[in-house]
Design a protein around this motif. Structure first.
Motif, PDB file in Angstrom:
ATOM      1  N   ALA A  69     -13.284  21.739  63.012  1.00 54.41           N
ATOM      2  CA  ALA A  69     -12.002  22.054  62.370  1.00 54.41           C
ATOM      3  C   ALA A  69     -11.728  23.546  62.399  1.00 54.41           C
ATOM      4  N   LEU A  70     -12.766  24.347  62.197  1.00 49.95           N
ATOM      5  CA  LEU A  70     -12.607  25.801  62.282  1.00 49.95           C
ATOM      6  C   LEU A  70     -12.145  26.224  63.672  1.00 49.95           C
ATOM      7  N   GLY A  71     -12.755  25.598  64.688  1.00 51.13           N
ATOM      8  CA  GLY A  71     -12.360  25.927  66.056  1.00 51.13           C
ATOM      9  C   GLY A  71     -10.908  25.582  66.329  1.00 51.13           C
ATOM     10  N   GLU A  72     -10.462  24.409  65.824  1.00 53.47           N
ATOM     11  CA  GLU A  72      -9.070  24.007  66.021  1.00 53.47           C
ATOM     12  C   GLU A  72      -8.113  24.948  65.306  1.00 53.47           C
ATOM     13  N   LEU A  73      -8.461  25.351  64.084  1.00 59.01           N
ATOM     14  CA  LEU A  73      -7.599  26.258  63.345  1.00 59.01           C
ATOM     15  C   LEU A  73      -7.545  27.631  63.998  1.00 59.01           C
ATOM     16  N   ARG A  74      -8.672  28.107  64.459  1.00 53.96           N
ATOM     17  CA  ARG A  74      -8.691  29.406  65.132  1.00 53.96           C
ATOM     18  C   ARG A  74      -7.937  29.356  66.453  1.00 53.96           C
ATOM     19  N   ARG A  75      -8.057  28.222  67.140  1.00 59.14           N
ATOM     20  CA  ARG A  75      -7.402  28.081  68.423  1.00 59.14           C
ATOM     21  C   ARG A  75      -5.878  28.091  68.280  1.00 59.14           C
ATOM     22  N   ALA A  76      -5.378  27.728  67.088  1.00 56.47           N
ATOM     23  CA  ALA A  76      -3.929  27.729  66.872  1.00 56.47           C
ATOM     24  C   ALA A  76      -3.346  29.117  67.007  1.00 56.47           C
ATOM     25  N   GLY A  77      -4.174  30.157  66.809  1.00 58.86           N
ATOM     26  CA  GLY A  77      -3.682  31.513  66.972  1.00 58.86           C
ATOM     27  C   GLY A  77      -3.709  32.001  68.398  1.00 58.86           C
ATOM     28  N   ALA A  78      -4.264  31.221  69.308  1.00 60.21           N
ATOM     29  CA  ALA A  78      -4.354  31.644  70.705  1.00 60.21           C
ATOM     30  C   ALA A  78      -3.070  31.300  71.452  1.00 60.21           C
ATOM     31  N   MET A  79      -2.853  31.993  72.568  1.00 57.47           N
ATOM     32  CA  MET A  79      -1.705  31.695  73.413  1.00 57.47           C
ATOM     33  C   MET A  79      -1.933  30.355  74.105  1.00 57.47           C
ATOM     34  N   PRO A  80      -0.885  29.529  74.238  1.00 55.83           N
ATOM     35  CA  PRO A  80      -1.067  28.200  74.847  1.00 55.83           C
ATOM     36  C   PRO A  80      -1.693  28.250  76.233  1.00 55.83           C
ATOM     37  N   VAL A  81      -1.254  29.198  77.084  1.00 55.26           N
ATOM     38  CA  VAL A  81      -1.793  29.266  78.443  1.00 55.26           C
ATOM     39  C   VAL A  81      -3.273  29.631  78.411  1.00 55.26           C
ATOM     40  N   ASP A  82      -3.612  30.639  77.623  1.00 56.07           N
ATOM     41  CA  ASP A  82      -5.013  31.061  77.534  1.00 56.07           C
ATOM     42  C   ASP A  82      -5.891  29.944  76.978  1.00 56.07           C
ATOM     43  N   ASP A  83      -5.361  29.218  76.022  1.00 56.20           N
ATOM     44  CA  ASP A  83      -6.118  28.119  75.420  1.00 56.20           C
ATOM     45  C   ASP A  83      -6.400  27.031  76.441  1.00 56.20           C
ATOM     46  N   LEU A  84      -5.401  26.700  77.260  1.00 48.14           N
ATOM     47  CA  LEU A  84      -5.572  25.669  78.275  1.00 48.14           C
ATOM     48  C   LEU A  84      -6.529  26.134  79.373  1.00 48.14           C
ATOM     49  N   VAL A  85      -6.403  27.384  79.771  1.00 54.31           N
ATOM     50  CA  VAL A  85      -7.325  27.939  80.777  1.00 54.31           C
ATOM     51  C   VAL A  85      -8.759  27.909  80.273  1.00 54.31           C
ATOM     52  N   ASP A  86      -8.948  28.276  79.008  1.00 51.83           N
ATOM     53  CA  ASP A  86     -10.296  28.287  78.433  1.00 51.83           C
ATOM     54  C   ASP A  86     -10.868  26.878  78.361  1.00 51.83           C
ATOM     55  N   ALA A  87     -10.032  25.883  77.998  1.00 52.17           N
ATOM     56  CA  ALA A  87     -10.518  24.508  77.921  1.00 52.17           C
ATOM     57  C   ALA A  87     -10.967  23.997  79.284  1.00 52.17           C
ATOM     58  N   CYS A  88     -10.187  24.269  80.338  1.00 55.99           N
ATOM     59  CA  CYS A  88     -10.555  23.824  81.689  1.00 55.99           C
ATOM     60  C   CYS A  88     -11.790  24.561  82.201  1.00 55.99           C
ATOM     61  N   ARG A  89     -11.890  25.834  81.869  1.00 53.18           N
ATOM     62  CA  ARG A  89     -13.061  26.604  82.315  1.00 53.18           C
ATOM     63  C   ARG A  89     -14.335  26.078  81.656  1.00 53.18           C
ATOM     64  N   ARG A  90     -14.252  25.763  80.355  1.00 57.60           N
ATOM     65  CA  ARG A  90     -15.420  25.232  79.659  1.00 57.60           C
ATOM     66  C   ARG A  90     -15.826  23.869  80.242  1.00 57.60           C
ATOM     67  N   TRP A  91     -14.839  23.031  80.550  1.00 54.71           N
ATOM     68  CA  TRP A  91     -15.161  21.716  81.111  1.00 54.71           C
ATOM     69  C   TRP A  91     -15.822  21.866  82.479  1.00 54.71           C
ATOM     70  N   THR A  92     -15.316  22.773  83.289  1.00 53.62           N
ATOM     71  CA  THR A  92     -15.918  23.007  84.605  1.00 53.62           C
ATOM     72  C   THR A  92     -17.352  23.506  84.471  1.00 53.62           C
ATOM     73  N   ARG A  93     -17.573  24.392  83.512  1.00 51.79           N
ATOM     74  CA  ARG A  93     -18.922  24.922  83.286  1.00 51.79           C
ATOM     75  C   ARG A  93     -19.886  23.824  82.850  1.00 51.79           C
ATOM     76  N   ASP A  94     -19.435  22.935  81.976  1.00 53.33           N
ATOM     77  CA  ASP A  94     -20.313  21.890  81.441  1.00 53.33           C
ATOM     78  C   ASP A  94     -20.539  20.751  82.434  1.00 53.33           C
ATOM     79  N   VAL A  95     -19.502  20.391  83.201  1.00 50.62           N
ATOM     80  CA  VAL A  95     -19.577  19.220  84.090  1.00 50.62           C
ATOM     81  C   VAL A  95     -19.944  19.610  85.512  1.00 50.62           C
ATOM     82  N   GLY A  96     -19.460  20.766  85.951  1.00 50.20           N
ATOM     83  CA  GLY A  96     -19.744  21.202  87.313  1.00 50.20           C
ATOM     84  C   GLY A  96     -18.656  20.880  88.318  1.00 50.20           C
ATOM     85  N   THR A  97     -17.639  20.114  87.919  1.00 50.96           N
ATOM     86  CA  THR A  97     -16.535  19.770  88.815  1.00 50.96           C
ATOM     87  C   THR A  97     -15.424  20.806  88.659  1.00 50.96           C
ATOM     88  N   PRO A  98     -15.003  21.446  89.734  1.00 51.01           N
ATOM     89  CA  PRO A  98     -13.972  22.490  89.613  1.00 51.01           C
ATOM     90  C   PRO A  98     -12.613  21.909  89.234  1.00 51.01           C
TER      91      PRO A  98
END
Length: 399
Positions: free
Chosen positions: A251-280
């Motif tokens: 919940a803290l992460g979601e609340l903090r993420r609300a202050g981020a820019m939408p584009v940056d937030d989406l880029v960060d989510a895709c980057r984290r998924w790529t790092r964890d899964v390995g699929t670009p």
């Protein structure tokens, strides 16, 4: 107080943007009618029929002047009322001749320009100008003709002036709405950050301590050979503390993420998924996405992560493409993978029955934004999911 004022501007009906000028022009028409009628009665040129014509025309100025805020949306959209107003204007110009009626004609045309725009108002202005010339033709002399001609041209010009004024007022209202909406979003973001900070300083810290104590208690009971029932209870307590602590951190992460820019937030989510899964993941985001509503951006991010999770579990893909496009009034999210695809995409009512809870969640989020979801094979193999959303939700309560 400032946030409340901004919310009031955002929720304000669009017809109020032209309310003041509409009331002013209506009052000018009423005053002109009164002056022209008094002048005709004093001169002895008015009869009973002229009085009835004036009485017929009065409501078309009284109602906008007195009830525009409540009835303006209806009055401005009613073609029948506008046509009747035009007819009564023609009748009044024929009944009450004189230079003063040029003012009434100009106010009427300007009002039409504000309400319906330049093209339609210009057509009506030409008709009113012709009637104005005809009504004064019998009594016109050389000098009077010049006044009538100039007045008629001025009446026609008022159509463009009224339209330009209406467009400017509406543009100013749109700008005020956008500024107010930005203020509301900023206030909401600051409130979320404040809640996140308070939650971190209170509940999150207490739960972290409780988790450490429950773990220590469980280890001690196991080390001292306590009975199985006591150890089981201690284990359940430890698991509950850890789950609560994890939920709080999420919940803290979601609340903090609300202050981020939408584009940056989406880029960060895709980057984290790529790092964890390995699929670009190839992400292509429209720059206009930076201006979308925080709630919409949160739902888009959730849908992207759910679709990526489906790729991880079922697709066996080597590459994923995520595209976000923002158009006038809508947003389109497209996620394409080169994996195995789906042999048969179940219809929406069967998603839950078939265990596709994530896909059902995507459909529900799309429905909340008056959108739709399309799933089908991608060119060259794999699965393509296209989600189309409106930029405003179905209802405020649904959010």
């Amino acid at each position: 107080m400032a946030s409340s004022d901004a919310t009031a501007v955002v929720d304000r009906p669009a017809h109020l943007a032209i309310g003041r000028v509409t009331r002013l022009l209506s009052e000018v028409r009423l005053a002109t009618l009164a002056l022209a009628l008094v002048a005709a009665l004093v001169a002895g040129t008015a009869d009973g029929a002229d009085l009835w014509v004036v009485l017929l025309a009065v409501p078309f100025s009284v109602f906008p002047a007195l009830s525009w805020d409540a009835r303006g949306a209806l009055l401005s959209r009613s073609g029948i009322l506008l046509a009747c107003d035009l007819v009564t204007t023609v009748l009044v110009l024929l009944a009450l001749s004189g230079e003063i009626m040029t003012v009434y004609a100009a106010a009427t045309v300007a009002l039409l320009g504000v309400l319906v725009g330049a093209r339609l108002a210009l057509v009506m202005a030409l008709a009113i100008a012709m009637v104005l010339v005809y009504a004064n033709a019998l009594d016109a002399t050389g000098t009077t003709w010049l006044v009538v001609a100039v007045g008629s041209l001025g009446v026609i010009a008022m159509a463009g002036a009224g339209s330009a004024l209406g467009s400017w007022l509406r543009a100013q209202d749109v700008a005020a709405r956008e500024a107010a909406l930005a203020q509301v979003r900023r206030a909401a973001t600051l409130e979320r950050v404040r809640i996140a900070r308070d939650l971190h300083d209170t509940a999150a810290g207490d739960l972290a301590g409780a988790t450490m104590l429950s773990g220590t208690l469980l280890a001690r009971l196991e080390r001292e050979g306590a009975d199985e029932r006591t150890i089981a209870l201690a284990r359940q307590l430890d698991e509950a503390c850890r789950a609560a602590h994890l939920d709080t951190r999420t919940a803290l992460g979601e609340l903090r993420r609300a202050g981020a820019m939408p584009v940056d937030d989406l880029v960060d989510a895709c980057r984290r998924w790529t790092r964890d899964v390995g699929t670009p993941v190839e992400l292509d985001v429209d720059p206009a996405y930076a201006e979308v509503d925080v709630e919409l951006a949160g739902d888009v991010r959730a849908m992207v992560l759910e679709l990526l999770e489906n790729v991880r579990r079922h697709a066996g893909a080597n590459r994923v493409e995520v595209e976000v496009r923002v158009s006038c009034g809508g947003l389109t999210l497209t996620v394409t993978d080169d994996g195995r695809g789906m042999d048969q995409v179940p219809p929406a009512p069967d998603l839950v029955a078939d265990g596709h809870y994530g896909l059902q969640g995507i459909d529900e989020r799309a429905a909340a934004w008056r959108g739709s979801v399309e799933r089908g094979p991608a060119p060259g193999g794999g699965l393509r999911t296209r989600v189309t959303l409106a930029l405003t939700p179905e209802t405020v309560e649904a959010r």
